[in-house]
Write a protein that holds these residues in place. Structure first.
Motif, PDB file in Angstrom:
ATOM      1  N   LEU A   1      44.294 -20.294   2.443  1.00  0.00           N
ATOM      2  CA  LEU A   1      43.681 -19.984   3.732  1.00  0.00           C
ATOM      3  C   LEU A   1      44.590 -20.394   4.888  1.00  0.00           C
ATOM      4  O   LEU A   1      44.407 -19.917   6.010  1.00  0.00           O
ATOM      5  N   LEU A   2      45.526 -21.297   4.632  1.00  0.00           N
ATOM      6  CA  LEU A   2      46.514 -21.648   5.645  1.00  0.00           C
ATOM      7  C   LEU A   2      47.483 -20.476   5.819  1.00  0.00           C
ATOM      8  O   LEU A   2      48.064 -19.993   4.866  1.00  0.00           O
ATOM      9  N   LYS A   3      47.644 -20.033   7.045  1.00  0.00           N
ATOM     10  CA  LYS A   3      48.426 -18.839   7.324  1.00  0.00           C
ATOM     11  C   LYS A   3      49.906 -19.162   7.310  1.00  0.00           C
ATOM     12  O   LYS A   3      50.366 -20.086   7.998  1.00  0.00           O
ATOM     13  N   TYR A   4      50.663 -18.399   6.520  1.00  0.00           N
ATOM     14  CA  TYR A   4      52.108 -18.534   6.440  1.00  0.00           C
ATOM     15  C   TYR A   4      52.765 -17.271   6.979  1.00  0.00           C
ATOM     16  O   TYR A   4      52.142 -16.204   7.029  1.00  0.00           O
ATOM     17  N   GLY A   5      54.030 -17.423   7.356  1.00  0.00           N
ATOM     18  CA  GLY A   5      54.783 -16.278   7.818  1.00  0.00           C
ATOM     19  C   GLY A   5      55.346 -15.488   6.640  1.00  0.00           C
ATOM     20  O   GLY A   5      55.048 -15.749   5.472  1.00  0.00           O
ATOM     21  N   ASN A   6      56.150 -14.512   6.945  1.00  0.00           N
ATOM     22  CA  ASN A   6      56.762 -13.694   5.899  1.00  0.00           C
ATOM     23  C   ASN A   6      57.819 -14.510   5.159  1.00  0.00           C
ATOM     24  O   ASN A   6      58.581 -15.261   5.772  1.00  0.00           O
ATOM     25  N   PRO A   7      57.889 -14.385   3.835  1.00  0.00           N
ATOM     26  CA  PRO A   7      58.924 -15.113   3.087  1.00  0.00           C
ATOM     27  C   PRO A   7      60.307 -14.586   3.412  1.00  0.00           C
ATOM     28  O   PRO A   7      60.500 -13.389   3.639  1.00  0.00           O
ATOM     29  N   ILE A   8      61.258 -15.482   3.460  1.00  0.00           N
ATOM     30  CA  ILE A   8      62.639 -15.123   3.757  1.00  0.00           C
ATOM     31  C   ILE A   8      63.528 -15.628   2.626  1.00  0.00           C
ATOM     32  O   ILE A   8      63.194 -16.598   1.939  1.00  0.00           O
TER      33      ILE A   8
ATOM     34  N   PRO B   1      54.976 -28.571   5.185  1.00  0.00           N
ATOM     35  CA  PRO B   1      56.322 -28.210   4.717  1.00  0.00           C
ATOM     36  C   PRO B   1      56.356 -26.784   4.178  1.00  0.00           C
ATOM     37  O   PRO B   1      55.357 -26.272   3.654  1.00  0.00           O
ATOM     38  N   PRO B   2      57.484 -26.112   4.316  1.00  0.00           N
ATOM     39  CA  PRO B   2      57.581 -24.722   3.824  1.00  0.00           C
ATOM     40  C   PRO B   2      57.476 -24.662   2.300  1.00  0.00           C
ATOM     41  O   PRO B   2      57.839 -25.599   1.593  1.00  0.00           O
ATOM     42  N   ARG B   3      56.954 -23.554   1.823  1.00  0.00           N
ATOM     43  CA  ARG B   3      56.839 -23.327   0.385  1.00  0.00           C
ATOM     44  C   ARG B   3      58.100 -22.645  -0.122  1.00  0.00           C
ATOM     45  O   ARG B   3      58.665 -21.768   0.544  1.00  0.00           O
ATOM     46  N   GLU B   4      58.522 -23.052  -1.305  1.00  0.00           N
ATOM     47  CA  GLU B   4      59.745 -22.505  -1.892  1.00  0.00           C
ATOM     48  C   GLU B   4      59.454 -22.072  -3.327  1.00  0.00           C
ATOM     49  O   GLU B   4      58.691 -22.725  -4.039  1.00  0.00           O
ATOM     50  N   TRP B   5      60.079 -20.993  -3.753  1.00  0.00           N
ATOM     51  CA  TRP B   5      59.991 -20.551  -5.129  1.00  0.00           C
ATOM     52  C   TRP B   5      61.183 -19.654  -5.451  1.00  0.00           C
ATOM     53  O   TRP B   5      61.859 -19.158  -4.556  1.00  0.00           O
ATOM     54  N   GLU B   6      61.435 -19.504  -6.714  1.00  0.00           N
ATOM     55  CA  GLU B   6      62.550 -18.692  -7.182  1.00  0.00           C
ATOM     56  C   GLU B   6      62.033 -17.423  -7.830  1.00  0.00           C
ATOM     57  O   GLU B   6      61.040 -17.445  -8.554  1.00  0.00           O
ATOM     58  N   ASP B   7      62.711 -16.361  -7.551  1.00  0.00           N
ATOM     59  CA  ASP B   7      62.360 -15.063  -8.126  1.00  0.00           C
ATOM     60  C   ASP B   7      63.654 -14.326  -8.470  1.00  0.00           C
ATOM     61  O   ASP B   7      64.429 -13.987  -7.560  1.00  0.00           O
ATOM     62  N   LYS B   8      63.898 -14.127  -9.767  1.00  0.00           N
ATOM     63  CA  LYS B   8      65.096 -13.420 -10.238  1.00  0.00           C
ATOM     64  C   LYS B   8      66.371 -14.094  -9.748  1.00  0.00           C
ATOM     65  O   LYS B   8      67.321 -13.449  -9.294  1.00  0.00           O
ATOM     66  N   GLY B   9      66.380 -15.437  -9.809  1.00  0.00           N
ATOM     67  CA  GLY B   9      67.562 -16.197  -9.430  1.00  0.00           C
ATOM     68  C   GLY B   9      67.762 -16.365  -7.946  1.00  0.00           C
ATOM     69  O   GLY B   9      68.765 -16.952  -7.534  1.00  0.00           O
TER      70      GLY B   9
ATOM     71  N   TRP C   1      63.372 -18.216  -2.376  1.00  0.00           N
ATOM     72  CA  TRP C   1      62.604 -17.724  -1.231  1.00  0.00           C
ATOM     73  C   TRP C   1      61.905 -18.896  -0.560  1.00  0.00           C
ATOM     74  O   TRP C   1      61.427 -19.823  -1.221  1.00  0.00           O
ATOM     75  N   VAL C   2      61.847 -18.828   0.755  1.00  0.00           N
ATOM     76  CA  VAL C   2      61.212 -19.869   1.559  1.00  0.00           C
ATOM     77  C   VAL C   2      60.188 -19.210   2.468  1.00  0.00           C
ATOM     78  O   VAL C   2      60.435 -18.135   3.032  1.00  0.00           O
ATOM     79  N   GLN C   3      59.042 -19.868   2.599  1.00  0.00           N
ATOM     80  CA  GLN C   3      57.982 -19.330   3.446  1.00  0.00           C
ATOM     81  C   GLN C   3      57.471 -20.458   4.334  1.00  0.00           C
ATOM     82  O   GLN C   3      56.890 -21.441   3.856  1.00  0.00           O
ATOM     83  N   HIS C   4      57.705 -20.310   5.622  1.00  0.00           N
ATOM     84  CA  HIS C   4      57.261 -21.309   6.596  1.00  0.00           C
ATOM     85  C   HIS C   4      55.849 -20.978   7.070  1.00  0.00           C
ATOM     86  O   HIS C   4      55.409 -19.833   7.001  1.00  0.00           O
ATOM     87  N   VAL C   5      55.203 -22.026   7.561  1.00  0.00           N
ATOM     88  CA  VAL C   5      53.873 -21.819   8.103  1.00  0.00           C
ATOM     89  C   VAL C   5      53.971 -20.977   9.375  1.00  0.00           C
ATOM     90  O   VAL C   5      54.958 -21.038  10.109  1.00  0.00           O
ATOM     91  N   SER C   6      52.966 -20.168   9.601  1.00  0.00           N
ATOM     92  CA  SER C   6      53.009 -19.246  10.731  1.00  0.00           C
ATOM     93  C   SER C   6      52.883 -19.999  12.047  1.00  0.00           C
ATOM     94  O   SER C   6      52.162 -20.990  12.157  1.00  0.00           O
ATOM     95  N   THR C   7      53.609 -19.518  13.042  1.00  0.00           N
ATOM     96  CA  THR C   7      53.546 -20.097  14.392  1.00  0.00           C
ATOM     97  C   THR C   7      52.841 -19.170  15.365  1.00  0.00           C
ATOM     98  O   THR C   7      52.882 -19.399  16.569  1.00  0.00           O
ATOM     99  N   MET C   8      52.188 -18.140  14.846  1.00  0.00           N
ATOM    100  CA  MET C   8      51.485 -17.198  15.718  1.00  0.00           C
ATOM    101  C   MET C   8      50.136 -17.770  16.113  1.00  0.00           C
ATOM    102  O   MET C   8      49.404 -18.308  15.272  1.00  0.00           O
TER     103      MET C   8
END
Length: 249
Positions: free
Chosen positions: A8-15, A66-74, A77-84
């Motif tokens: 439910l916590l809004k995050y931005g687009n993963p980069i 803190p931003p969420r991090e995960w690996e996909d196909k090596g 990816w990092v996803q920060h919380v939204s600032t909107m």
């Protein structure tokens, strides 16, 4: 790592992060090729105060969540919380998402429910995010409230777990004690039966002794009666002889 679950916590687009640098720094996307046509005018520069406040809010949000991090196909990816900022429509949508999640995950309406607690914690984090964007100090105070609530819940959870462990130990001790008492009862019952058998044997011996004593007494009384009768007859015969002798003189 697997992609994080929805929150439910809004995050931005993963980069896509740069694997050779720090994971917290997002990878800079390659520059786009210039397009033909008139060049658009550069954006108007924002006042330094606005940029500083925006950067401070971003830093506070990143420190709070803190931003969420995960690996996909090596690739990392990092996803920060939204600032909107949040609008009224977003709040209505957030409330609908909370109700839908509670129903989908079959959260209990009353009592202790970890699912309902986790969803409301996510809901509270989103509220803290929205408040922090408008006022960082108010967001920090709400964070203190959230941490205090979590500490209280953790303390109660520890107490409940300790009481459950204590109850389990006491139940196990009661079961072990019950087994010992049952064994003791069985031993006492066997001892009781043995004592009853001994009592019955002693009673039989007493009855036999009494019966023999009665028979002996009866025999002696009968013999004594016969002796008395014999003596009486002897006395009568002697008296008769004495009378005959005295009559001759």
């Amino acid at each position: 790592m697997i992609p994080p679950t929805e929150s439910l916590l809004k995050y931005g687009n993963p980069i896509l992060a740069n694997e050779k640098t720090d994971r917290k720094s997002p990878k800079v996307s390659p520059q786009q090729t210039p397009r033909s046509g008139p060049v658009p005018p550069p954006p108007k520069p924002k006042p330094p105060a606005v940029d500083a406040n925006r950067q401070q809010a971003d830093e506070i949000l990143n420190s709070l969540f803190p931003p969420r991090e995960w690996e996909d196909k090596g690739q990392l990816w990092v996803q920060h919380v939204s600032t909107m900022p949040c609008t009224r429509t977003d709040m209505v949508s957030l409330q609908g998402q909370l109700d839908a999640r509670l129903q989908q995950q079959q959260a209990l309406e009353t009592g202790i429910c970890p699912v309902r607690r986790d969803l409301y914690f996510q809901y509270f984090d989103e509220l803290i995010r929205q408040v922090t964007i408008n006022c960082a100090e108010r967001g920090m105070q709400l964070l203190r409230v959230r941490d205090e609530i979590r500490m209280t819940v953790a303390a109660y959870q520890t107490v409940v777990e300790s009481s459950m462990a204590f109850g389990s130990r006491k139940a196990l001790q009661a079961q072990q004690g019950q087994a010992g008492k049952e064994n003791q009862i069985s031993d006492l019952e066997r001892e009781k039966q043995d004592l009853e058998r001994q009592v019955n044997e002693q009673k039989a011996k007493c009855e036999a002794v009494e019966r023999r004593a009665l028979e002996r007494q009866q025999t002696e009384e009968r013999k004594h009666g016969e002796d008395v009768q014999l003596l009486k007859r002897t006395i009568q015969q002697l008296k008769a002889q004495l009378v005959e002798v005295t009559s001759l003189y």
